[in-house]
Enzyme design. Structure first.
Site, short mmCIF file in Angstrom:
data_model
loop_
_atom_site.label_atom_id
_atom_site.label_comp_id
_atom_site.label_asym_id
_atom_site.label_seq_id
_atom_site.Cartn_x
_atom_site.Cartn_y
_atom_site.Cartn_z
N CYS A 29 0.66 -1.41 0.13
CA CYS A 29 -0.07 -0.13 -0.07
C CYS A 29 0.99 1.15 -0.13
O CYS A 29 1.35 1.61 0.92
CB CYS A 29 -0.87 -0.28 1.05
SG CYS A 29 -2.07 1.53 1.35
N CYS A 68 -0.56 4.07 2.15
CA CYS A 68 -0.45 4.00 3.65
C CYS A 68 1.09 4.08 4.06
O CYS A 68 1.42 4.87 5.00
CB CYS A 68 -0.73 2.48 3.97
SG CYS A 68 -2.21 1.90 3.51
N ASP A 69 2.31 3.50 3.25
CA ASP A 69 3.62 3.55 3.80
C ASP A 69 4.36 4.67 2.94
O ASP A 69 5.73 4.56 3.12
CB ASP A 69 4.04 2.04 3.63
CG ASP A 69 3.28 1.38 4.42
OD1 ASP A 69 2.66 1.75 5.64
OD2 ASP A 69 3.10 -0.16 4.15
#
Length: 316
Positions: A137, A140-141
């Protein structure tokens, strides 16, 4: 001998969607039963630090955040069970669901929140470095790789979207593509080729990852199995999978409408499915956003939809 439980709301799956649905359903005095599924707490329990979920200005470990949300659901009375629902019968109400112990749950309404699992290449190194440079992701990261070098695997729209997102954060992005072309839409391809800090590696496969404690590079092979096969390494700080997700909905086939990829189809703007009394929340019904906060939001909506459905049913 099989045991039978009756409930007004059965929540199949946990994660942000399932636990949030449990919080709202419990506060509405619906006494929900939550079956946590194959991964109690969902994918976030495998995530190291989360910085984009509201309420945690310093960030929080994924497992810690999910435990807090779980405790909140329990506080309001949710009956949480570390088991898996393996079979459902949505042909009539109350719905009949069977778990992996052979026990039966008879439910007036059901909220499906089984999530979706990221597709991986199957390399041992993916598990070794998960949370230490390996991610599925970018949204997300990606922040953790600001001005660093990363690689994205895949050649479709998902991979291109990940690469483009990361290119605005990272210093350089490698896009590792098995074939000699991109499967992405023409518009997406043009954006990738126009982005100066994206380098596309065609006809390339990832053999493995390396690094001391965290990802520091990848072993690549170009033209695998051909006369001009070539092996080389690239130095990277992060390795992102862009080959898609698979919704955890196989056990629902034939019982509810799923799209071609297996995602539960809902009737926007509600979380209702084609079966009255069955609702869906989180990544199992969301092929687009796949964010914890979005999943939690649909969990809230699903619980409110279930409550409204039950109120109407009682009026009849």
């Amino acid at each position: 001998m099989a045991e039978k439980t009756t409930t007004r709301v059965l929540i199949i799956g946990s994660g942000p969607a399932g636990y949030t649905a449990g919080i709202y359903a419990s506060r509405a005095n619906l006494a929900p039963v939550i079956y946590e599924g194959i991964q109690p707490g969902g994918q976030l329990t495998q995530t190291s630090e989360i910085e984009n979920f509201p309420g945690f200005p310093e960030g929080v470990q994924g497992a810690d955040m999910m435990e807090l949300i779980r405790k909140q659901a329990i506080r309001f009375g949710a009956d949480i069970r570390p088991r898996i629902i393996t079979k459902v019968d949505f042909s009539k109400r109350p719905f009949i669901c069977e778990d992996d112990h052979g026990d039966i749950v008879e439910a007036e309404t059901v909220i499906i929140s089984t999530g979706a699992s990221a597709k991986y290449l199957g390399l041992a190194d993916e598990e070794k470095y998960r949370g230490m440079g390996v991610s599925a992701c970018a949204t997300c990261d990606g922040f953790f790789y600001r001005k660093r070098v990363v690689a994205v695997v895949g050649g479709g729209d998902t991979a291109c979207e990940e690469a483009l997102y990361l290119s605005a954060i990272a210093k350089k992005v490698y896009l590792i593509v098995r074939k000699d072309y991109l499967r992405a839409s023409d518009v997406m391809q043009k954006r990738v080729f126009d982005r100066e800090n994206i380098e596309v590696l065609f006809n390339c496969n990832t053999l493995g990852l390396f690094g001391d404690g965290e990802v520091q590079g990848a072993h690549i092979v170009r033209n695998l199995g051909k006369e001009d096969e070539e092996k080389f390494d690239i130095d990277i700080d992060g390795f992102f999978l862009g080959i898609g997700h698979k919704p955890n909905t196989d056990f629902l086939r034939g019982q509810i409408d799923l799209d071609s990829e297996g995602y539960v189809m809902t009737k926007a703007p509600t979380t209702a499915t084609n079966v009255p009394g069955v609702f869906a929340a989180g990544d199992c019904a969301d092929p687009i956003y796949r964010q914890a906060i979005a999943a939690a939001g649909t969990g809230c909506r699903a619980a409110l939809d279930a409550e409204k459905f039950l109120m109407k049913a009682e009026e009849l």
